[in-house]
Design an enzyme around this catalytic site. Structure first.
Site, PDB file in Angstrom:
ATOM      1  N   LEU A  68       0.814  -1.212   0.000  1.00 26.91           N
ATOM      2  CA  LEU A  68       0.000   0.000   0.000  1.00 26.91           C
ATOM      3  C   LEU A  68       0.850   1.266   0.000  1.00 26.91           C
ATOM      4  CD1 LEU A  68      -2.869  -1.041   2.445  1.00 26.91           C
ATOM      5  CD2 LEU A  68      -2.883  -1.019  -0.059  1.00 26.91           C
ATOM      6  N   ARG A  69       2.159   1.121   0.187  1.00 25.95           N
ATOM      7  CA  ARG A  69       3.162   2.190   0.037  1.00 25.95           C
ATOM      8  C   ARG A  69       3.115   3.281   1.097  1.00 25.95           C
ATOM      9  NH1 ARG A  69       6.219  -1.122  -2.689  1.00 25.95           N
ATOM     10  NH2 ARG A  69       5.889  -1.206  -4.959  1.00 25.95           N
ATOM     11  N   ASP A 312       0.605  -9.647  -4.522  1.00 27.53           N
ATOM     12  CA  ASP A 312       1.863  -8.888  -4.547  1.00 27.53           C
ATOM     13  C   ASP A 312       1.652  -7.572  -5.301  1.00 27.53           C
ATOM     14  OD1 ASP A 312       4.454  -8.127  -4.092  1.00 27.53           O
ATOM     15  OD2 ASP A 312       5.379  -9.570  -5.452  1.00 27.53           O
TER      16      ASP A 312
END
Length: 443
Positions: A68-69, A312
């Site tokens: 999700l960064r 992923d």
């Protein structure tokens, strides 16, 4: 929630719940209260009716492997945009990987990600804790504190990097036993893959790209299966990509080792031949492998050697992919397309039935992640997490995913089967006719 009218889902295909033919689902107070022929009879007056004729009902999908960064790379994705894309893909729970900035290696960062997920409200967000401090592979992170946090972390991974030191890996496997956790290993020997760009093969030589040998993955898997057997701990293998890896996991299970594994949609469909385009949209870690490897991972998923499909989902901004191959970032997005790829590669060829799809994309991932309350499928008393899918729909060729902040999909231009029309999370419809519904407009 409890004051909301009942939601009666009519005439859905319930084969994923082990019930042949069509039937109804009754949602009340955020839970499924009836499944099958008697559901309509139990609905209260004023129930909202959702016509699901022609749609397959699946338990809400659970992803063990989502990037999700946030925090740190909000230019690529945020918890809000990533979970919105997840809901559009039929997901109701995602595990957010730890390789953010700062790294999710303390309880405070865990709670930050968990709270962002609660605020977004699209799906449940389960933070994954780092195995080592800063993902550096030297010292164990504060795993105990993360396990006791509000998010109750049970999955730990340095994904993006391998826990290559066997002593550190052994200690991690021993430590997580105290709270029934699992170490999810990114199996990649760093010495064997230094500078690697694509699968090592005759093609990599022809293209002049540094090769990434299968043994770099397989050697780590073999070592870790032996370590897990030695200490009696749970081990999970991320993004399996080679035939040899499938054989090793099959052997480990036969030895009684508590090892589970996941495969990504892109490793079920795409092959190394796409590297011939030199388009870094196809650059991913682990790399796309041979057609023989694709066949092996499909067979492994079909026979239960591989336990789950995990996306992923790895978003990147345009500048990290719109460049030459060597400079391109590794990774592909996949939350919105994962189910479609599984339908194409596993359901349509007859390798998996819908009940199997529910197992590998919902109930088993929930069990591996020890997600409390989930993993029961479409049964009375379970949380009302449901995805309604039209298997006959076809995504028009050229249509890109719409809801992630990034657009680095390898499937643009392909026609894929299946479309999620409705996603119901804890009794609320978060997706209606394929589009996410803002919280203030939901029921």
């Amino acid at each position: 929630m409890t004051d909301a009218p009942d939601l009666l889902i009519r005439a859905a295909d319930l084969s994923a719940a082990g019930r042949p033919g069509r039937g109804d689902l009754l949602v009340r107070g955020g839970r499924l209260v009836a499944v099958g022929a008697d559901a309509a009879e139990e609905a209260r007056a004023g129930a909202e009716v959702l016509d699901a004729d022609g749609l397959v009902a699946l338990p809400g999908l659970v992803d063990l492997h989502t990037h999700l960064r946030e925090p740190g790379r909000e230019d690529a994705e945020t918890v809000f945009t990533g979970t919105r894309a997840a809901a559009a893909g039929g997901y109701t729970c995602v595990h957010a990987m730890a390789n953010t900035t700062p790294v999710v290696d303390t309880a405070s960062v865990v709670d930050q990600v968990w709270e962002l997920g609660r605020e977004a409200g699209w799906v449940d967000v389960r933070p994954v804790g780092a195995v080592t401090e800063g993902l550096e592979g030297r010292h164990l992170s504060a795993m105990g504190a993360m396990a006791r946090s509000r998010a109750r972390v049970r999955v730990f991974s340095d994904d993006g990097r391998c826990v290559s030191d066997p002593v550190v890996m052994r200690r991690a496997l021993e430590y997580v036993k105290a709270f029934d956790g699992v170490v999810a290993q990114h199996a990649q020997d760093p010495l064997l893959t230094d500078g690697a760009q694509m699968n090592e093969s005759a093609l990599s030589g022809e293209l002049g790209l540094a090769g990434w040998p299968a043994v770099a993955e397989e050697a780590v898997i073999a070592r870790d299966i032996l370590l897990a057997k030695h200490v009696g701990s749970r081990l999970h293998i991320c993004h399996v990509s080679t035939a040899g890896s499938v054989d090793l996991i099959r052997w480990g299970k036969a030895q009684g080792v508590d090892v589970t594994a996941e495969v990504t949609p892109h490793h079920l469909l795409l092959t190394e031949d796409l590297a011939s385009t030199y388009d870094p949209i196809y650059k991913v870690n682990p790399p796309l492998r041979t057609a023989e490897d694709v066949e092996a991972v499909r067979a492994g998923l079909a026979d239960g050697t591989i336990d789950a499909v995990a996306t992923d989902h790895a978003p990147h901004p345009l500048e990290d992919k719109d460049c030459e191959w060597q400079a391109g970032a590794f990774g592909m997005i996949g939350l919105e397309t994962a189910l479609s790829v599984v339908i194409r590669t596993m359901v349509e060829p007859g390798l998996l039935a819908w009940a199997d799809v529910a197992r590998v994309m919902s109930t088993t991932p929930a069990r591996i992640g020890r997600v409390e309350g989930l993993g029961r499928g479409l049964t009375a008393g379970a949380p009302a997490d449901v995805a309604l899918v039209d298997p006959a729909a076809r995504t028009p060729a050229g249509e890109a995913p719409r809801w992630s902040r990034s657009s680095n999909t390898p499937y643009e231009g392909m026609e894929l089967p299946g479309r999620v029309w409705h996603t119901i999370h804890r009794g609320e419809r978060t997706v209606v006719e394929g589009a996410p519904v803002p919280r203030e407009e939901r029921r």
